[in-house]
Design an enzyme around this catalytic site. Structure first.
Site, PDB file in Angstrom:
ATOM      1  N   ASP A 215     -30.997  11.445 -10.754  1.00 26.48           N
ATOM      2  CA  ASP A 215     -31.472  10.079 -11.439  1.00 26.48           C
ATOM      3  C   ASP A 215     -30.686   9.568 -12.557  1.00 26.48           C
ATOM      4  O   ASP A 215     -29.536  10.084 -12.768  1.00 26.48           O
ATOM      5  CB  ASP A 215     -33.087  10.053 -11.463  1.00 26.48           C
ATOM      6  CG  ASP A 215     -33.730   8.660 -11.072  1.00 26.48           C
ATOM      7  OD1 ASP A 215     -33.331   7.758 -11.909  1.00 26.48           O
ATOM      8  OD2 ASP A 215     -34.406   8.588 -10.152  1.00 26.48           O
ATOM      9  N   HIS A 238     -27.401   8.603 -11.779  1.00 25.33           N
ATOM     10  CA  HIS A 238     -27.506   7.039 -11.442  1.00 25.33           C
ATOM     11  C   HIS A 238     -27.134   5.961 -12.781  1.00 25.33           C
ATOM     12  O   HIS A 238     -27.290   4.829 -12.600  1.00 25.33           O
ATOM     13  CB  HIS A 238     -29.089   6.618 -11.227  1.00 25.33           C
ATOM     14  CG  HIS A 238     -29.644   7.001  -9.768  1.00 25.33           C
ATOM     15  ND1 HIS A 238     -30.862   6.953  -9.198  1.00 25.33           N
ATOM     16  CD2 HIS A 238     -28.929   7.777  -8.617  1.00 25.33           C
ATOM     17  CE1 HIS A 238     -30.804   7.403  -8.232  1.00 25.33           C
ATOM     18  NE2 HIS A 238     -29.936   8.171  -7.857  1.00 25.33           N
TER      19      HIS A 238
END
Length: 389
Positions: A215, A238
């Site tokens: 993430d 991310h």
């Protein structure tokens, strides 16, 4: 600048004092912990912490070499004097994903002041929990690996965090936290394993760290101000995200954030601001992204005011105010044709966006820029060409 230099000098003095002044030593083995990775050392760690916390002089809590099995644990303050938490071994969580309970925390430092954590590894053994999430079965609440809540004057240096079940490091309602020389690692497909999450905190510095997650490498939540991020190697993951913001109608904003001298490799995003498309009094202002290298990043520069994960979309217009965002000296390659994407709100357009010396290409070809409800200016060479209104 003079004020900033004085502040930095004082903080460095604080760090040096924190590392050098501990005089009383408390080894967890002397309190019953066994370094075999099988025996439950939770109570031994708590006894050692209690002794260090109530020591009549600055103290060191020592975790020597070996594997120490620790269940959900809370190190509570305030303590009498400063504490050095020296980790030379590995702290490991039980492999069962039900073993850490429902608190949402594995290792929690609560209302602790003047603490340094140095070295070592924490392993949250997240594989079983990730499999549970993927299977769609009933799973316990996600657990942060190490959390600081209501803490102040904290230094974390040289720590390695692997296989978190949720956020690796979480900072909430804290003041003056320095994180440096960290190594954070979880597989690229592991869900919600943000490297570092900050919210409702001020005076946070993150530097010289490598973050590889499933993430956000770093996520910045509501109520964060005066955040400095530098020399981060991010990827996979991310990217570095401000948000998501605007989840609630009444929400603190984010201001005075700098991300500088960092590298993004193969990440889903580079530098991102994301907000929910719903009414909110939240804001993001005085944000600076500078001196950044992108390598095959899918969205190198992005503002997304229609954030909608898992297709749970509000179908409204975001009223989070985004203003005063500067992108300076950002270079490298995009993995998609659109290297600059400003998808701002129709009810609260982004204002004061500045593009200064941007060079982003798409597989040796010209990349493109997309702007919607985005207003600002550009200077120097900007590739792809600015679309700001």
């Amino acid at each position: 600048m003079a004020k900033l230099a004085v502040s930095c000098t004082l903080f460095i003095f604080f760090i040096n004092t924190l590392f050098q002044s501990a005089s009383a030593a408390y080894n967890v083995i002397n309190f019953g912990a066994k370094p075999d990775g099988k025996s439950d050392a939770t109570q031994a760690f708590l006894r050692a912490w209690s002794s260090a916390c109530y020591s009549n002089s600055p103290a060191t809590l020592h975790v020597p070499r070996g594997l120490f099995l620790v269940k959900s644990i809370s190190f509570n303050g305030p303590c009498r004097h400063r504490i050095v938490f020296q980790i030379d071994g590995t702290i490991i969580a039980p492999s069962s994903y039900w073993s850490l309970g429902n608190s949402g925390f594995w290792i929690l430092f609560y209302k602790v002041n003047r603490l340094s954590i140095h070295g070592g590894t924490i392993d949250a053994t997240g594989a079983g929990y990730w499999a549970c999430r993927k299977s769609g079965k009933s799973c316990p609440p996600p657990t942060r690996s190490i959390s600081f809540v209501g803490a102040s004057n904290i230094v974390v240096s040289g720590l390695t965090s692997i296989n978190s079940r949720f956020f690796h490091i979480a900072i909430d309602e804290c003041v003056n936290i320095m994180l440096r020389k960290l190594k954070i690692n979880a597989p690229s497909w592991s869900p919600n394993t943000d490297g570092i999450h900050i919210q409702s905190s001020s005076g946070i510095t993150i530097s010289n760290s490598t973050i590889m997650t499933g993430d956000d490498c770093i996520s910045v939540g509501p109520g964060t101000k005066n955040l400095w991020i530098e020399r981060i190697a991010c990827g996979p993951g991310h990217g570095i995200s401000i948000g998501s913001l605007g989840a609630y109608a009444a929400e603190d904003g984010v201001k005075n954030v700098t991300v500088t001298d960092s590298i993004f490799t193969g990440t889903q995003n580079g530098v991102r601001i994301k907000t929910w498309a719903r009414p909110s009094n939240g804001f993001a202002r005085n944000i600076r992204f500078r001196n950044i290298i992108m390598t095959k990043v899918f969205n190198p520069i992005i503002i997304d005011q229609n954030y909608c994960p898992d297709n749970h979309c509000p179908h409204q217009s975001s009223s989070v105010t985004i203003s005063g965002v500067t992108y300076r000296n950002i270079k490298g390659t995009s993995a998609t044709p659109v290297a600059v994407n400003f998808g701002c709100s129709s009810s609260k357009p982004c204002t004061g966006i500045k593009l200064q010396v941007i060079r982003l290409t798409y597989f040796n070809k010209a990349a493109t820029a997309y702007c919607k409800n985005a207003r600002g200016s550009s200077s120097g060479v900007v590739v792809p060409g600015s679309c700001l209104g």
